[in-house]
Design a protein around this motif. Structure first.
Motif, PDB file in Angstrom:
ATOM      1  N   ILE A  71       0.819  -1.221   0.204  1.00 36.90           N
ATOM      2  CA  ILE A  71       0.223   0.063  -0.264  1.00 36.90           C
ATOM      3  C   ILE A  71       1.076   1.320  -0.095  1.00 36.90           C
ATOM      4  O   ILE A  71       0.217   2.230  -0.631  1.00 36.90           O
ATOM      5  CB  ILE A  71      -1.123   0.091   0.830  1.00 36.90           C
ATOM      6  CG1 ILE A  71      -2.439   1.594   1.057  1.00 36.90           C
ATOM      7  CG2 ILE A  71      -0.302  -0.264   1.937  1.00 36.90           C
ATOM      8  CD1 ILE A  71      -3.086   0.804   0.250  1.00 36.90           C
ATOM      9  N   SER A  72       1.512   1.009   0.589  1.00 36.23           N
ATOM     10  CA  SER A  72       2.939   2.573   0.808  1.00 36.23           C
ATOM     11  C   SER A  72       3.680   2.554  -0.303  1.00 36.23           C
ATOM     12  O   SER A  72       3.973   3.569  -0.833  1.00 36.23           O
ATOM     13  CB  SER A  72       4.228   2.052   2.195  1.00 36.23           C
ATOM     14  OG  SER A  72       3.506   1.661   2.898  1.00 36.23           O
ATOM     15  N   ALA A  73       4.153   1.320  -1.657  1.00 36.61           N
ATOM     16  CA  ALA A  73       4.485   1.535  -2.656  1.00 36.61           C
ATOM     17  C   ALA A  73       3.351   2.444  -3.894  1.00 36.61           C
ATOM     18  O   ALA A  73       4.017   2.911  -4.286  1.00 36.61           O
ATOM     19  CB  ALA A  73       5.342  -0.011  -3.149  1.00 36.61           C
ATOM     20  N   LYS A  74       1.924   2.219  -3.598  1.00 33.22           N
ATOM     21  CA  LYS A  74       0.865   2.482  -4.233  1.00 33.22           C
ATOM     22  C   LYS A  74       0.822   3.676  -3.988  1.00 33.22           C
ATOM     23  O   LYS A  74       0.720   4.171  -4.569  1.00 33.22           O
ATOM     24  CB  LYS A  74      -0.461   1.284  -4.647  1.00 33.22           C
ATOM     25  CG  LYS A  74      -1.587   2.350  -4.759  1.00 33.22           C
ATOM     26  CD  LYS A  74      -1.478   2.632  -6.505  1.00 33.22           C
ATOM     27  CE  LYS A  74      -2.109   2.576  -7.388  1.00 33.22           C
ATOM     28  NZ  LYS A  74      -2.316   2.298  -8.580  1.00 33.22           N
ATOM     29  N   ALA A  75       1.032   4.227  -2.993  1.00 32.30           N
ATOM     30  CA  ALA A  75       1.034   4.979  -2.405  1.00 32.30           C
ATOM     31  C   ALA A  75       2.215   6.573  -3.061  1.00 32.30           C
ATOM     32  O   ALA A  75       1.861   7.175  -3.269  1.00 32.30           O
ATOM     33  CB  ALA A  75       0.657   5.445  -0.679  1.00 32.30           C
ATOM     34  N   LYS A  76       2.607   6.156  -2.827  1.00 33.75           N
ATOM     35  CA  LYS A  76       3.817   6.796  -3.077  1.00 33.75           C
ATOM     36  C   LYS A  76       4.053   6.646  -4.873  1.00 33.75           C
ATOM     37  O   LYS A  76       4.360   8.224  -5.267  1.00 33.75           O
ATOM     38  CB  LYS A  76       5.481   5.495  -3.133  1.00 33.75           C
ATOM     39  CG  LYS A  76       6.785   6.275  -3.222  1.00 33.75           C
ATOM     40  CD  LYS A  76       8.285   5.833  -3.039  1.00 33.75           C
ATOM     41  CE  LYS A  76       9.440   7.083  -2.832  1.00 33.75           C
ATOM     42  NZ  LYS A  76      10.124   5.276  -2.863  1.00 33.75           N
TER      43      LYS A  76
END
Length: 392
Positions: A18-23
């Motif tokens: 989820i952090s990768a998608k947000a980034k």
């Protein structure tokens, strides 16, 4: 290309995904609020940074003993005596490249193929994957929401089989922030003694408690429990040192020796400079968590009160850590989504708020929100979530 079975069986980290998608969305120019990552938003205290600089200037940049420098081990021993009333020797302590590596190494030396490890749900995402990497079998017990996500002695007793090797206790918990009381731990400990089970006690959040409850280590309840408990801790959360990667384990000498032998072939040693930084963290009488606790406590109140005002969302207020773990299944269904995962994905796309689905923690009706960010951001995030729910 055919890879090893142990890798193919792993479930990717939902928090990192989820952090990768947000980034990615941020890089595309979107105003994304990320409430997924589990780390303090404070910088490492200056006296710790200065100690690391000093260590570099003095040439402390070489290999160290695999299990950690003696000075840091001694500081950890002092910490256990001061904070937990526990006595350890240097041969009962190993310093590792983060608490995660301490857990990984422990399972590697503790488990044989088919050994079972009881993991209460909701769980930190890496517990089952690390057990599987050691060819063990995760056995899940649901920590019921109406019991503050904690397992009962009866549940534990019912889950034990001849293959059960260990039980994981995480208090305060990631993702729920809930804590076990001394009496609850004592009852769990009695069952572990009866069945001669190891206890893996993850206490990484022990300094981040916002109620009058006192952190209790199951190892401090009796000498017999201490013998079968391996305590996992580190400086990542307590001293805002997530990137320094210093954790440690304390337990029986035979286990710590095996972990040290394993680590000697895996990492050689934890980073030398980071060890001297951690030494400064534990030798300095200043408690940096006092400020963090005050700030996190205020943020908890703000976000909690905003969340429970959103239709279809219910939430247990936690004791510690820096997460909320609300149940959002009713909101998801009212918004027309079959699963919370779908609801979370849509929320990220439409309102640019990144939450972690509870499915990654073994609890698919919930989501994890980290309040390790500013109050203004938390207020804005809650407003966006409410707008999303009311819109649908």
């Amino acid at each position: 290309m055919e890879l090893a079975n142990r890798v193919n069986s792993l479930t990717p980290s939902s928090t990192l995904a989820i952090s990768a998608k947000a980034k990615q969305l941020k890089q595309e120019g979107h105003d994304v609020i990320g409430l997924g990552v589990g780390e303090p938003d404070f910088n490492t205290p200056s006296f710790i940074i200065d100690a690391a600089k000093d260590a570099m200037d003095k040439g402390m940049t070489k290999y160290t003993p695999t299990g950690g420098i003696q000075e840091l081990k001694q500081a950890i021993i002092h910490k256990f005596q001061r904070d937990n009333g526990l006595s350890y020797t240097q041969t009962e302590i190993i310093v590792t490249s983060g608490a995660k590596h301490a857990l990984y190494t422990l399972f590697q030396v503790l488990l044989n193929e088919g050994d079972e490890v009881i993991i209460p749900t909701p769980y930190w995402v890496s517990y089952p994957e690390q057990v599987k990497l050691a060819e063990g079998v995760p056995i899940y017990i649901d920590g019921l929401e109406n019991h503050n996500f904690k397992i009962s002695p009866e549940q534990l007793e019912a889950a034990i089989t001849p293959r059960t090797k260990a039980v994981i206790i995480n208090s305060p918990s990631n993702p729920t922030g809930m804590m076990y009381t001394a009496e609850e731990l004592r009852k769990i400990g009695d069952i572990c003694e009866k069945h001669e089970l190891f206890i893996v006690s993850d206490e990484i959040y022990e300094k981040l408690i916002y109620t009058n409850d006192k952190h209790i280590s199951i190892a401090q309840l009796s000498p017999k429990l201490k013998e079968r408990t391996i305590v996992i801790n580190g400086v990542s959360k307590s001293h805002a040192m997530t990137g320094w990667r210093i954790g440690y384990a304390a337990g029986a000498e035979v286990i710590i020796k095996a972990m040290t032998n394993h680590a000697s072939h895996a990492t050689s040693n934890p980073t030398s400079i980071a060890q001297y930084a951690a030494l400064a963290a534990y030798e300095n009488e200043t408690d940096p968590t006092i400020k963090m606790r005050d700030v996190f406590s205020r943020r908890l109140d703000v976000l909690y009160n905003l969340l429970i005002d959103i239709p279809g969302i219910s939430c247990k207020k936690p004791n510690g850590a820096f997460y909320l773990f609300p149940n959002v299944i009713e909101a998801a269904k009212k918004c027309g989504y079959d699963t919370v995962d779908d609801w979370v994905a849509a929320l990220l796309i439409e309102e640019k708020v990144a939450l972690v689905p509870g499915s990654g923690f073994g609890f698919p009706n919930n989501v994890r929100l980290s309040y390790a960010t500013s109050e203004d951001v938390l207020v804005e995030a809650a407003q966006r979530i409410k707008r999303f729910v009311e819109k649908h």
